[in-house]
Write a protein that holds these residues in place. Structure first.
Motif, PDB file in Angstrom:
ATOM      1  N   HIS A 185      -6.000  -2.841   4.520  1.00  0.00           N
ATOM      2  CA  HIS A 185      -7.249  -2.798   3.736  1.00  0.00           C
ATOM      3  C   HIS A 185      -7.130  -3.680   2.485  1.00  0.00           C
ATOM      4  O   HIS A 185      -8.125  -3.897   1.804  1.00  0.00           O
ATOM      5  CB  HIS A 185      -7.687  -1.364   3.405  1.00  0.00           C
ATOM      6  CG  HIS A 185      -6.741  -0.582   2.543  1.00  0.00           C
ATOM      7  ND1 HIS A 185      -6.619   0.784   2.626  1.00  0.00           N
ATOM      8  CD2 HIS A 185      -5.873  -0.958   1.574  1.00  0.00           C
ATOM      9  CE1 HIS A 185      -5.729   1.191   1.751  1.00  0.00           C
ATOM     10  NE2 HIS A 185      -5.266   0.156   1.096  1.00  0.00           N
ATOM     11  N   HIS A 186      -5.936  -4.185   2.214  1.00  0.00           N
ATOM     12  CA  HIS A 186      -5.778  -5.169   1.138  1.00  0.00           C
ATOM     13  C   HIS A 186      -6.043  -6.585   1.645  1.00  0.00           C
ATOM     14  O   HIS A 186      -5.955  -7.537   0.884  1.00  0.00           O
ATOM     15  CB  HIS A 186      -4.360  -5.111   0.558  1.00  0.00           C
ATOM     16  CG  HIS A 186      -4.069  -3.824  -0.158  1.00  0.00           C
ATOM     17  ND1 HIS A 186      -4.172  -3.697  -1.513  1.00  0.00           N
ATOM     18  CD2 HIS A 186      -3.719  -2.598   0.308  1.00  0.00           C
ATOM     19  CE1 HIS A 186      -3.881  -2.450  -1.869  1.00  0.00           C
ATOM     20  NE2 HIS A 186      -3.599  -1.767  -0.776  1.00  0.00           N
ATOM     21  N   HIS A 213       0.831  -1.197   0.000  1.00  0.00           N
ATOM     22  CA  HIS A 213       0.000   0.000   0.000  1.00  0.00           C
ATOM     23  C   HIS A 213       0.868   1.250   0.000  1.00  0.00           C
ATOM     24  O   HIS A 213       0.548   2.242  -0.651  1.00  0.00           O
ATOM     25  CB  HIS A 213      -0.931   0.013   1.216  1.00  0.00           C
ATOM     26  CG  HIS A 213      -1.642   1.308   1.356  1.00  0.00           C
ATOM     27  ND1 HIS A 213      -2.679   1.673   0.529  1.00  0.00           N
ATOM     28  CD2 HIS A 213      -1.440   2.366   2.165  1.00  0.00           C
ATOM     29  CE1 HIS A 213      -3.081   2.882   0.847  1.00  0.00           C
ATOM     30  NE2 HIS A 213      -2.345   3.336   1.833  1.00  0.00           N
TER      31      HIS A 213
HETATM   32 FE   LIG Z   1      -3.898   0.420  -0.590  1.00  0.00          FE
END
Ligand SMILES: [Fe+2]
Ligand code: HEM
Lengths: 469, 310
Positions: free
Chosen positions: A253-254, A203
């Motif tokens: 969040h992945h 990210h």
């Molecule tokens: Fe991300």
């Protein structure tokens, strides 16, 4: 005028290298997009989808993206510090080593040397080269900033400093591995912990390669090319600190709905939502900068590149946090929606802004004007159409995939087999190749324009024109 | 005072490093130091040399660009792929291979789903089984021999246990053997829990096929059989990857069984060691209960009975 000299050759070298790797990356992108609907385009062992996809992502993120960042950061840093680089010879060597490294990277990925960490696929010997490259870059950037002739550090320099620090930490930690021979290694981390480390990295690779450096370009070139000063310094300060603070909390969040501990996922989702604020801080700052005179969208051809670029950044940073929420992630995670999201960022925001910065720089260092505004406008519209088509078709097919996977019959059995869902993607995958071709055409106009501008101008090995910020 | 920082690059760099690292510390570094990030299922085993060689090939070929290896705890996902992924399943994965894109199906529960022969034929040409598949063909893996010495050095790097016999046994094996061996072990620490399977086997709702002899059902069953079963059992049930359905044997024992046993076989699939009507399975028959409705299963059975001339 000032009496110092800029090393334009290195800047130019990086920009041309980045364009070269950009072409390689885009051609491979087209190729893998065809493999998605025509498997006979897989030519084993080197040219199969599984190997080529990483050449595409690495070629564009590191060859095109980081190459442009190196060149443009050298350019910006010299102007903002009002002095040449402290180590021009080092910068030149940096350029050569960079190209050698990217060439080796491409070859090694074709050969299947792959750590299986997204955006950190390169095997350990090349990781070491990458770290060396980054140190060379950091030394020059920090050295030049230390010896600057302008006391105040402008916004772009903040983003440059943050980028240099963050990427160093991210890259080194995520690539820690136990070598098992020259071409193979195993990550130091295992299982859910390795997932957490990887997406902390993944990210933020996006954050500190596709966001903060591009913002550095945006804050520098938008005022330059419009002749309008940045709207609010205070807003810039707030947006900067809250962005670099919040970014690092959101990697998980992945990993929504994976076996990773829930609290890490929830924290990541919360911070993702918060990220809308600092992101839009820069978007608003950009809009209000041009607000006093919107006619510059027409009269200053670069304005629309930057404004559209920051608009895609704005859309991206609303879409991203939305994707992070559990109910949405449920539907779109693992589907083609995600490449839709990715390419609005990379084709829309990153490429638009980087290309406009290059349009600004090339005539400046060649002492001339842009070859053709008309060609630049054609480039602009082709790229815009290609990118929109790409993202929109992928959003549609992504939602469809997600919905088909979840559909159940009244008696509780699954409504569609996996293959029934897959077959429905084909029309959209055809469209994606078409949008890629349109985008590529646009980029060819860009390259043509850059080369013609260079042919028309002359580059003094060292320019004496000290452009003031 | 605060604005001084924009004139002091070293100060600025230090402050921004601290600001950047707070999130790193809380969400990445601290968890790493706690046991919750290092769980391990009791019956999870490190990879054997052959399996690790297969996993290396999986990494090399970038299969994770099309396949995920994590089943989310969502109802339809568990129906489609099997038990959702557990934190303790991945302790020997350096690194995890969950992937982020499902161009092909999830493989977290692929282990023991199919017989080895199915995988070999599928890798050779995925379109033989699924004409619309876009998975590349990997038949060329058969031409590449494994190098025992390099597999050993990989085992050493991971400090996984192995015997000299296991290494010697690699001599003459191909990369195809290795990738199949890896496929067959993925996710089996959960489905093969001590004491049997996680999901209890579902019993047939009826003893006799309610659609037996129904011409419409038989025709529908023929179609469904062609789509789902013939790759393994042959176009007319003569047997291929799976056993013959027309030889009067059922699960390797002479003597055919009732419709309900057919139903349970098709609905639940098979796992090594499971028992149907007292007969022991070897595994390799996929479960169709989540994909086919009960009537569809009965239709297929009606069709199989016509193949058997009943
Ligand atoms: Fe991300
Ligand atoms: C506030 C800002 C953003 C947030 C919160 C965000 C959030 C997300 C989320 C949740 C995903 C995962 C989707 C899934 O797999 O389910 C994702 C993927 C991605 N995003 Fe963003 N996004 C943001 C901005 C951006 C920007 C500006 C870019 C620039 C290019 C970008 C590039 C990507 C890429 C490359 C991926 C794919 C990662 C992968 O699976 O390989 N994002 N983003």
């Amino acid at each position: 005028m000032s009496d110092y000299q800029y090393d334009n050759q290195t800047v130019k070298g990086f920009i041309l290298s980045s364009i070269f790797w950009g072409v390689v990356g885009i051609v491979i992108g087209l190729w893998i997009s065809i493999q998605m609907w025509a498997p006979s385009w897989n030519v084993p062992p080197f040219f199969t989808f599984g190997r080529m996809r990483v050449v595409h992502t690495n070629g564009l993120a590191f060859g095109f993206g980081v190459g442009a960042i190196f060149g443009i950061f050298y350019y910006i840093t010299m102007r903002l510090t009002k002095r040449p680089l402290v180590f021009p010879g080092l910068a030149r060597f940096h350029l050569y080593l960079f190209n050698a490294a990217i060439a080796l990277a491409a070859i090694s990925l074709f050969a299947g040397m792959n750590q299986s960490l997204e955006y950190a696929e390169l095997e350990w010997p090349l990781d070491i080269v990458v770290v060396i490259l980054w140190v060379m870059f950091a030394v020059n950037i920090f050295g030049t900033i230390m010896k600057r002739r302008e006391e105040q550090m402008y916004i772009s320099l903040w983003y440059i400093i943050a980028t240099v620090i963050a990427v160093a930490v991210l890259y080194i930690v995520n690539n820690l591995a136990v070598p098992a021979g020259l071409f193979k290694s195993y990550s130091l981390f295992a299982g859910i912990n390795s997932a957490n480390v990887q997406w902390w990295y993944g990210h933020n690779a996006v954050g500190f390669i596709f966001t903060t450096p591009i913002l550095a370009m945006f804050y520098y070139f938008l005022p330059k090319s419009t002749g309008l000063p940045i709207f609010s310094h205070r807003l810039s300060i707030i947006a900067f600190w809250s962005l670099v603070f919040a970014y690092l909390w959101t990697g998980a969040h992945h990993l929504v709905y994976t076996p990773l501990p829930d609290w890490i996922q929830t924290l990541a989702i919360a911070f993702s939502l918060f990220l809308i604020a600092p992101s839009w801080g820069s978007v608003v700052n950009g809009y209000y900068t041009v607000a006093p005179d919107w006619s510059r969208m027409r009269t200053h051809y670069l304005t629309k590149f930057f404004i559209l670029g920051i608009t895609f950044y704005g859309l991206q940073t609303v879409q991203g946090p939305t994707q992070a929420i559990r109910v949405v992630s449920q539907l779109i995670h693992f589907t083609d929606w995600v490449p839709g999201h990715v390419h609005m960022g990379t084709m829309g925001w990153v490429t638009m802004t980087a290309a406009a910065s290059i349009y600004y720089i090339i005539p400046k260092i060649y002492n001339t004007e842009i070859y053709s505004v008309k060609v630049a406008n054609t480039h602009f519209y082709l790229v815009l159409i290609g990118q929109l088509m790409f993202s929109i078709t992928m959003w549609i097919t992504g939602i469809q995939q997600g919905a088909l996977w979840k559909a159940v019959n009244p008696d509780g059995t699954l409504k569609y087999t996996f293959m029934e869902g897959l077959a429905k993607n084909y029309p959209y995958w055809h469209m994606r190749t078409l949008s890629g071709i349109i985008f590529t055409l646009g980029m060819l106009f860009f390259i043509y324009n850059v080369f013609m501008t260079m042919r028309r101008g002359s580059i003094p090995a060292l320019s004496r024109k000290g452009g003031v910020r | 005072m605060a604005s001084d920082i924009y004139r002091k690059p070293i100060m600025f760099a230090l402050v921004s490093a601290v600001v950047i690292l707070v999130g790193t510390f809380v969400t990445m570094f601290i968890p790493m130091m706690t046991p919750q990030m290092h769980p391990r299922l009791e019956n999870l085993m490190p990879y054997t040399p052959l399996q690790l060689a297969g996993r290396d090939i999986y990494q090399r070929e970038g299969c994770n660009n099309c396949h995920t290896q994590t089943v989310r705890p969502l109802r339809t996902e568990v129906m489609r792929y099997g038990e959702y992924s557990k934190a303790g399943e991945f302790a020997y994965d350096y690194p995890f291979l969950w992937g982020s894109k499902r161009t092909g199906p999830d493989l977290a529960r692929i282990g023991k789903k199919y017989p080895d022969a199915w995988h070999e034929r599928h890798f050779e040409n995925p379109r033989e089984f699924y004409p619309e598949s876009n998975m590349p063909s990997y038949g060329w893996l058969k031409m590449h021999a494994l190098d025992p010495a390099s597999v050993r050095s990989h085992m050493d790097a991971l400090a996984f246990p192995y015997t000299q016999d296991e290494i010697s046994a690699l001599q003459g094996r191909t990369e195809m053997d290795a990738i199949v061996a890896y496929m067959q072990v993925v996710g089996t620490a959960v489905t093969k829990k001590a004491g049997g399977d996680v999901k209890p086997r579902v019993s047939a709702p009826e003893v006799r096929n309610p659609l037996a002899g129904d011409p419409a059902a038989t025709a529908a069953g023929k179609e469904l059989y062609g789509e789902n079963c013939s790759v393994c059992h042959g176009a007319s049930g003569e047997g291929d990857i799976g056993p013959s359905l027309v030889d009067g044997m059922f699960l390797y024992v002479e003597g055919d069984l009732e419709d309900e046993d057919y139903f349970e076989m098709i609905y639940n699939g098979s796992e090594e060691g499971n028992v149907e009507a007292g007969r022991v399975m070897q595994g390799g028959m996929p479960a169709f209960g989540e994909e086919l409705s009960k009537d569809e299963i009965w239709s297929i059975i009606a069709f199989i009975r016509t193949l058997q001339g009943k």
